[in-house]
Design a protein around this motif. Structure first.
Motif, mmCIF file in Angstrom:
data_model
loop_
_atom_site.group_PDB
_atom_site.id
_atom_site.type_symbol
_atom_site.label_atom_id
_atom_site.label_comp_id
_atom_site.label_asym_id
_atom_site.label_seq_id
_atom_site.Cartn_x
_atom_site.Cartn_y
_atom_site.Cartn_z
ATOM 1 N N PRO A 115 0.824 -1.209 0.000
ATOM 2 C CA PRO A 115 0.000 0.000 0.000
ATOM 3 C C PRO A 115 0.860 1.262 0.000
ATOM 4 C CG PRO A 115 0.074 -0.953 2.194
ATOM 5 C CD PRO A 115 0.802 -1.914 1.290
ATOM 6 N N ALA A 116 0.246 2.363 -0.397
ATOM 7 C CA ALA A 116 0.943 3.651 -0.395
ATOM 8 C C ALA A 116 1.156 4.167 1.021
ATOM 9 C CB ALA A 116 0.153 4.671 -1.219
ATOM 10 N N GLU A 169 -3.573 10.189 -1.150
ATOM 11 C CA GLU A 169 -3.442 10.778 -2.477
ATOM 12 C C GLU A 169 -4.386 10.072 -3.432
ATOM 13 O OE1 GLU A 169 0.512 11.215 -4.010
ATOM 14 O OE2 GLU A 169 1.380 11.536 -2.020
ATOM 15 N N GLN A 170 -4.992 10.852 -4.280
ATOM 16 C CA GLN A 170 -5.993 10.312 -5.195
ATOM 17 C C GLN A 170 -5.394 9.201 -6.067
ATOM 18 O OE1 GLN A 170 -7.757 13.172 -7.907
ATOM 19 N NE2 GLN A 170 -9.771 12.247 -7.616
ATOM 20 N N GLY A 171 -6.144 8.098 -6.173
ATOM 21 C CA GLY A 171 -5.725 6.974 -7.005
ATOM 22 C C GLY A 171 -4.874 5.940 -6.294
ATOM 23 N N LYS A 172 -4.435 6.208 -5.074
ATOM 24 C CA LYS A 172 -3.577 5.265 -4.349
ATOM 25 C C LYS A 172 -4.381 4.470 -3.320
ATOM 26 C CE LYS A 172 0.740 7.804 -5.032
ATOM 27 N NZ LYS A 172 1.943 8.389 -4.381
ATOM 28 N N THR A 173 -3.814 3.328 -2.924
ATOM 29 C CA THR A 173 -4.480 2.418 -1.993
ATOM 30 C C THR A 173 -3.723 2.394 -0.666
ATOM 31 O OG1 THR A 173 -5.355 1.043 -3.782
ATOM 32 C CG2 THR A 173 -5.193 0.029 -1.604
ATOM 33 N N TYR A 174 -4.474 2.370 0.434
ATOM 34 C CA TYR A 174 -3.912 2.464 1.775
ATOM 35 C C TYR A 174 -4.416 1.324 2.651
ATOM 36 C CZ TYR A 174 -2.541 7.069 0.216
ATOM 37 O OH TYR A 174 -1.975 8.097 -0.492
ATOM 38 N N ARG A 175 -3.567 0.912 3.583
ATOM 39 C CA ARG A 175 -3.949 -0.124 4.546
ATOM 40 C C ARG A 175 -4.314 0.531 5.870
ATOM 41 N NH1 ARG A 175 -0.459 -5.623 5.819
ATOM 42 N NH2 ARG A 175 -1.911 -6.583 7.320
ATOM 43 N N LEU A 194 -8.015 -2.627 3.017
ATOM 44 C CA LEU A 194 -7.444 -1.753 2.000
ATOM 45 C C LEU A 194 -8.517 -0.778 1.541
ATOM 46 C CD1 LEU A 194 -5.399 -4.259 -0.210
ATOM 47 C CD2 LEU A 194 -4.583 -2.860 1.699
ATOM 48 N N VAL A 195 -8.147 0.484 1.449
ATOM 49 C CA VAL A 195 -9.054 1.539 0.989
ATOM 50 C C VAL A 195 -8.378 2.267 -0.158
ATOM 51 C CG1 VAL A 195 -10.266 3.666 1.600
ATOM 52 C CG2 VAL A 195 -10.082 1.812 3.279
ATOM 53 N N THR A 196 -9.047 2.328 -1.304
ATOM 54 C CA THR A 196 -8.508 3.027 -2.466
ATOM 55 C C THR A 196 -9.142 4.409 -2.559
ATOM 56 O OG1 THR A 196 -8.134 0.973 -3.660
ATOM 57 C CG2 THR A 196 -8.225 2.978 -4.971
ATOM 58 N N ALA A 197 -8.299 5.419 -2.691
ATOM 59 C CA ALA A 197 -8.778 6.813 -2.809
ATOM 60 C C ALA A 197 -9.221 7.053 -4.254
ATOM 61 C CB ALA A 197 -7.675 7.776 -2.388
#
Length: 546
Positions: free
Chosen positions: A162-163, A212-218, A268-271
């Motif tokens: 993730p980002a 950040e838009q378009g990136k995925t976060y844990r 995981l959450v995608t922006a």
């Protein structure tokens, strides 16, 4: 002749024991991570009023622990409070080493002005967990923080890096100080309804997570509260579940997620929405009055603040939560701490050798509110059970003090210890005949949640078990008037706490210790008492000296 010290005495003295000093042998090639923590009181304002909180290195919540599979964690804890103190590690298994568990049945409290160095190895573990203060009612004041155990670089993870990786600690909270809450319980009364919900130690709109838009976060979400199941959701965003308390899961997508007391999840959450701010919402479940708190998911190129009402979630729907729980399953194609997490056998192919049925009950003992499991309301002895067991001190506990079936009688006080045998495979059934949801945690182990349903469990209930891909975890919920069944491979020798995660119930006796016993004295089965162990017991040596 033997004398025992009370906790109050333990706060000012460490007893001397006539034994040889042993140290824990750890694998030299595994990395070490060192932490120095100072535990203090400090003013906090999570719900807008000043309270006395428990801080670690001045932080509320405490600092995260970042580690990798098999790391050795050396955590030196200085107790600057005016009371004895302990930290426990929710989900970190302490293989062969229950002396380091950090609960009163295994570990002597750190006296005021003293320190203790926890020596832990996150052996063959990955995942998301947390630590918390286990003594008295300190958990209601803070002192908790996140634990993350990353996979070793050569072990593949079933999703892209993730980002960003965020710890999200959620929980119900009171405006009263923990000492006032403890006084209520000590006087025989119940706790009132909480005043609010915290997200990383803050009330509504106090917690921000930048993306950040378009990136995925844990997001590693843990319910560190005292009694309420919580629902977690993010406005206009989906949650992809990837890990539960050390187990990679089938990557199921949810609009919201129930997180019961003591549980931890990774999503995981995608922006992937238009760039602005969005509500993160946490609300109570199964309560007539719904408490809600909000945080903010903030896009780096946000065009504006959050707008509109926060998204609503489920409130009292049991079936919705039960169906979600059943959908959480192990990802059988993913590696765990090792390349082949299933090993040479599968849990569904092993015959259990014993069934233990556990049922909770409230009651009044000596005019005060108490709670029990199988009619026994736990009372802590002056000497930690593990030390009494190791040094063969008689009179501290009885092996036959706890039944493996509900007795049906009134509750009574005792030091409840369940005797089990090393290297057996057992079935536990939590039968909840009360009108509230419950949550249970077992230290030292992960277990397979093989089934849950409404009504009374019977042997025929086994026909509904998931014997293929049940999730392995360390904390499970039991719905009202329902049952939950788990399978456990008893491969970790020691004295391990099984407790209600409803902290008032735990404090008032809804817990017991499971003694996983072997006659072996090999360090392959169990480590000796640590060289630096605090020893809150006095023993008489053979020469008559203390």
């Amino acid at each position: 002749m033997r004398a025992k010290m009370t906790l109050k005495t333990a706060a000012v003295a460490v007893a001397i024991v006539c034994i040889s000093a042993f140290s824990i042998t750890v694998v030299a090639e595994d990395p070490y991570r060192f932490f120095n923590w100072n535990v203090t009181y400090g003013d906090i304002y999570p719900l807008g009023v000043r309270q006395q909180g428990i801080l670690i290195n001045g932080q509320f919540p405490g600092p995260d622990i970042h580690s990798v599979t098999n790391d050795n964690l050396i955590i030196n804890v200085f107790n600057s409070l005016d009371q004895p103190f302990l930290l426990s590690w929710n989900g970190v298994q302490q293989r062969r080493n229950s002396f380091e568990d950090g609960v009163l049945g295994t570990t002597c409290p750190i006296p005021p002005g003293g320190n203790f160095t926890y020596i832990l190895q996150v052996k063959d573990q990955i995942g998301s967990f947390y630590y918390f203060p286990s003594l008295a009612f300190h958990k209601a004041a803070g002192g908790f923080g996140g634990i993350r155990i990353l996979s070793r670089p050569r072990i593949p993870v079933p999703f892209d890096d993730p980002a960003g990786d965020y710890t999200v600690l959620i929980g119900d909270w009171y405006k009263l100080n923990h000492t006032d809450l403890m006084s209520l319980l000590d006087s025989g009364r119940k706790l009132p309804f909480p005043n609010g919900i915290l997200i990383n130690g803050r009330g509504s709109n106090g917690a921000y997570f930048n993306v950040e838009q378009g990136k995925t976060y844990r997001l590693r979400i843990s319910n560190v509260g005292l009694e309420n199941s919580l629902n977690f959701r993010i406005q206009n965003h989906k949650l992809k579940l990837v890990e539960v308390e050390g187990t990679h899961t089938l990557q199921t997508t949810y609009s919201s997620l129930d997180v019961h007391v003591g549980q931890s999840y990774s999503v995981l959450v995608t922006a992937d929405q238009p760039a602005q701010d969005y509500y993160i919402v946490v609300s109570t479940r199964f309560t007539s009055t719904v408490l809600t708190s909000t945080g903010v998911l903030r896009y780096s190129n946000s065009a504006g603040p959050v707008s509109g009402p926060p998204p609503g979630g489920p409130t009292i729907q049991i079936d919705w939560s039960l169906n979600q729980a059943r959908s959480i399953r192990t990802n059988l194609t993913a590696s765990g701490p090792r390349p082949n997490p299933q090993g040479s056998y599968h849990y569904g192919l092993i015959n259990t050798t014993r069934t233990i049925i556990l049922s909770s009950s409230p009651g009044i003992v000596n005019g005060k509110q108490r709670y029990a499991i199988n009619s026994v309301s736990y009372v802590a002895p002056d000497t930690p059970l593990k030390l009494a067991d190791y040094f063969k001190i008689p009179g501290v506990f009885r092996v036959g003090s706890f039944s493996d079936r509900p007795t049906g009688g009134g509750i009574y006080l005792d030091t409840s210890v369940l005797q089990t045998d090393y290297r057996t495979f057992v079935e536990f059934v939590f039968q909840n005949d009360e009108d509230i949801i419950q949550s249970y945690h077992l230290d030292g182990y992960s277990f397979f949640v093989v089934g849950m349903d409404g009504g009374q469990w019977t042997p025929a209930s086994r026909n509904t078990y998931n014997l293929r891909d049940a999730v392995s975890r360390c904390t499970t919920q039991v719905y009202p008037k329902s049952w939950t069944a788990i399978y456990i491979a008893l491969d970790n020798v020691g004295m391990w706490n099984l407790r209600s995660e409803f902290w008032a119930r735990q404090y008032l006796g809804q817990q017991f210790y499971m003694r996983v016993y072997t006659t072996s004295t090999s360090i392959r089965d169990e480590y000796p008492v640590p060289k630096n162990a605090l020893l809150c017991v006095i023993m008489l040596c053979s020469d008559g000296h203390v």
